[in-house]
Design a protein around this motif. Structure first.
Motif, mmCIF file in Angstrom:
data_model
loop_
_atom_site.group_PDB
_atom_site.id
_atom_site.type_symbol
_atom_site.label_atom_id
_atom_site.label_comp_id
_atom_site.label_asym_id
_atom_site.label_seq_id
_atom_site.Cartn_x
_atom_site.Cartn_y
_atom_site.Cartn_z
ATOM 1 N N LEU A 1 -6.592 14.888 14.694
ATOM 2 C CA LEU A 1 -7.143 13.799 13.519
ATOM 3 C C LEU A 1 -8.684 13.904 12.510
ATOM 4 N N LEU A 2 -9.667 14.458 13.339
ATOM 5 C CA LEU A 2 -10.966 14.662 13.167
ATOM 6 C C LEU A 2 -10.766 16.023 11.326
ATOM 7 N N ALA A 3 -9.966 16.362 11.527
ATOM 8 C CA ALA A 3 -9.825 17.314 10.389
ATOM 9 C C ALA A 3 -8.518 16.928 9.918
ATOM 10 N N GLN A 4 -8.469 15.792 9.198
ATOM 11 C CA GLN A 4 -7.786 15.126 8.076
ATOM 12 C C GLN A 4 -8.661 14.179 7.935
ATOM 13 N N VAL A 5 -10.269 13.935 7.978
ATOM 14 C CA VAL A 5 -10.579 13.106 7.909
ATOM 15 C C VAL A 5 -11.354 13.324 6.371
ATOM 16 N N PRO A 6 -11.908 14.220 6.036
ATOM 17 C CA PRO A 6 -12.767 14.927 4.597
ATOM 18 C C PRO A 6 -11.589 14.711 3.970
ATOM 19 N N LEU A 7 -10.288 15.051 3.999
ATOM 20 C CA LEU A 7 -9.193 14.999 3.520
ATOM 21 C C LEU A 7 -8.673 14.065 2.569
ATOM 22 N N VAL A 8 -8.567 12.659 3.508
ATOM 23 C CA VAL A 8 -8.466 11.856 2.764
ATOM 24 C C VAL A 8 -8.974 11.468 1.692
ATOM 25 N N ARG A 9 -8.309 10.132 0.798
ATOM 26 C CA ARG A 9 -9.041 10.225 -0.336
ATOM 27 C C ARG A 9 -9.837 9.251 -0.603
ATOM 28 N N ARG A 10 -11.275 10.173 -0.162
ATOM 29 C CA ARG A 10 -12.663 9.039 0.062
ATOM 30 C C ARG A 10 -12.313 7.994 -0.650
ATOM 31 N N GLN A 11 -12.125 7.785 -1.817
ATOM 32 C CA GLN A 11 -11.810 5.868 -2.331
ATOM 33 C C GLN A 11 -11.035 5.144 -1.204
ATOM 34 N N ILE A 12 -10.135 5.614 -0.668
ATOM 35 C CA ILE A 12 -9.726 4.646 0.445
ATOM 36 C C ILE A 12 -10.388 4.021 1.547
ATOM 37 N N TRP A 13 -11.937 5.452 1.708
ATOM 38 C CA TRP A 13 -12.574 4.614 2.920
ATOM 39 C C TRP A 13 -13.699 3.502 1.765
ATOM 40 N N THR A 14 -14.254 3.958 0.852
ATOM 41 C CA THR A 14 -14.950 3.213 0.472
ATOM 42 C C THR A 14 -14.913 1.711 -0.549
ATOM 43 N N ALA A 15 -13.074 1.872 -1.260
ATOM 44 C CA ALA A 15 -12.930 0.383 -1.478
ATOM 45 C C ALA A 15 -12.244 -0.473 -0.387
ATOM 46 N N SER A 16 -11.927 -0.238 0.787
ATOM 47 C CA SER A 16 -11.715 -1.474 1.940
ATOM 48 C C SER A 16 -13.683 -1.543 2.009
ATOM 49 N N ALA A 17 -13.977 -0.912 2.595
ATOM 50 C CA ALA A 17 -15.287 -1.796 3.524
ATOM 51 C C ALA A 17 -15.969 -2.389 2.125
ATOM 52 N N LEU A 18 -15.449 -1.932 1.010
ATOM 53 C CA LEU A 18 -16.525 -2.767 -0.849
ATOM 54 C C LEU A 18 -15.839 -3.617 -0.339
ATOM 55 N N VAL A 19 -14.841 -4.534 -0.599
ATOM 56 C CA VAL A 19 -13.838 -5.313 -0.420
ATOM 57 C C VAL A 19 -14.140 -6.666 0.661
ATOM 58 N N LEU A 20 -13.603 -5.598 1.349
ATOM 59 C CA LEU A 20 -14.016 -6.269 2.781
ATOM 60 C C LEU A 20 -15.357 -7.076 3.021
ATOM 61 N N THR A 21 -16.631 -6.379 2.313
ATOM 62 C CA THR A 21 -17.741 -6.496 2.754
ATOM 63 C C THR A 21 -18.285 -7.993 1.556
ATOM 64 N N LEU A 22 -17.392 -7.668 0.759
ATOM 65 C CA LEU A 22 -17.196 -8.629 -0.306
ATOM 66 C C LEU A 22 -17.148 -10.133 -0.153
ATOM 67 N N GLY A 23 -15.448 -10.013 0.553
ATOM 68 C CA GLY A 23 -14.894 -10.936 1.031
ATOM 69 C C GLY A 23 -15.760 -11.685 2.583
ATOM 70 N N VAL A 24 -16.633 -10.910 3.187
ATOM 71 C CA VAL A 24 -17.453 -12.033 4.374
ATOM 72 C C VAL A 24 -18.280 -12.613 3.418
ATOM 73 N N GLY A 25 -19.098 -11.670 2.192
ATOM 74 C CA GLY A 25 -20.629 -12.150 1.843
ATOM 75 C C GLY A 25 -19.869 -13.744 1.014
ATOM 76 N N VAL A 26 -18.633 -13.935 0.248
ATOM 77 C CA VAL A 26 -18.312 -14.555 -0.286
ATOM 78 C C VAL A 26 -18.171 -15.642 0.451
ATOM 79 N N THR A 27 -17.366 -15.051 1.539
ATOM 80 C CA THR A 27 -16.631 -16.193 2.956
ATOM 81 C C THR A 27 -18.286 -17.162 3.627
ATOM 82 N N LEU A 28 -19.264 -16.597 3.599
ATOM 83 C CA LEU A 28 -20.393 -17.185 4.311
ATOM 84 C C LEU A 28 -20.971 -17.922 3.051
#
Ligand SMILES: [Zn+2]
Length: 287
Positions: A89-116
């Motif tokens: 599982l850990l070995a796959q972390v650096p291999l999964v496309r980095r954009q997936i991590w950042t895009a999810s976090a970005l969109v949801l942060t935006l969502g919480v921001g707008v929501t609040l």
């Protein structure tokens, strides 16, 4: 071996890259001591090489990461246990496309921001965003046609299904935790704490179902199709949920079931996942 000025200049790039034989290296070095022009050019090549290394550290890291995985896989083949699976599982972390991590976090942060900021209809925003973000990320976890690290990992003896499941666990788990964090933030901001569970129940079932569909579609038809199908289904769901569309009672009820976390959504998601992973296309089909 002795090199003249023109012969040395031809070898300078290889000299900087360190690909010359010992004899050639000595000959180039001997000329560099006598010729200021070549010495200056050699220094330029050396600085270019340094800059390239700095700009592309992954290129240097990746073979190391992959050889680690190969070593782990070699020992993991005979018996699977919790630590080995955890390492996979850990070995796959650096291999999964980095954009997936950042895009999810970005969109949801935006969502919480707008929501609040809105302080109204807040939860609805998260409930709409969280499943879609997860489903889009999951469409990209397994696409050997344009993912070099995955292509190499698949050439190893580890089962492609195991790699797929490891990546699925990582990306879904990540999106689940993000959703949980956002729900807690929203709940803490003005709602009662009990709203965390209520919020969770509103997005978790749809997230499971949409992610399973997105994965199944991306495995069969490619990542772009996976995203397209997930976005389309989600658009239909949003449209039908809005008051603008007239629905009969049966449709309203089935929509309510699909829009929450219950036995039906969880079992349906699990079934889609089983079929998708069971029918995993062979690598050759991607070629
Ligand atoms: Zn020279």
């Amino acid at each position: 071996m002795k090199l003249d000025h023109a012969e040395t200049r031809e070898q300078l790039a290889a000299f900087a890259a360190g690909t010359l034989s010992a004899e050639e290296r000595a000959a180039v070095a001997a000329h560099l001591r006598e010729c200021a022009v070549c010495a200056r050019e050699a220094a330029e090549w050396a600085s270019i090489r340094g800059a390239v290394r700095q700009a592309a550290p992954e290129a240097i890291l990746r073979p190391h990461v992959l050889s680690n995985i190969h070593a782990r896989i070699a020992t993991a083949e005979t018996h699977f246990n919790a630590p080995v699976l955890w390492q996979l599982l850990l070995a796959q972390v650096p291999l999964v496309r980095r954009q997936i991590w950042t895009a999810s976090a970005l969109v949801l942060t935006l969502g919480v921001g707008v929501t609040l900021a809105l302080r109204y209809g807040a939860d609805a925003f998260l409930v709409l965003l969280a499943p879609l973000v997860a489903a889009i990320g999951i469409a990209f976890i397994y696409s050997p046609e344009n993912d070099a690290p995955l292509e190499i990992t698949l050439a190893t003896p580890t089962s492609p299904r195991l790699i797929l499941l490891a990546r699925l666990t990582l990306v879904f788990g990540y999106n689940f935790l993000l959703g949980l964090l956002c729900s807690t933030l929203i709940a803490l901001n003005g709602h009662a704490m009990v709203a965390v569970q209520l919020l969770l129940m509103q997005w978790l079932g749809p997230m499971l179902l949409l992610s399973a569909i997105s994965l199944a579609a991306s495995l069969r038809l490619g990542s772009t199709a996976g995203v397209g199908i997930a976005v389309t289904l989600w658009g239909v769901r949003v449209m039908m949920t809005s008051s603008a569309v007239q629905l009969n009672l049966a449709m309203q009820q089935s929509l309510a079931v699909l829009n929450s976390t219950n036995v039906f959504t969880v079992v349906l998601a699990a079934l889609i996942l089983l079929v998708a992973v069971g029918w995993l296309p062979n690598q050759e089909q991607f070629a």
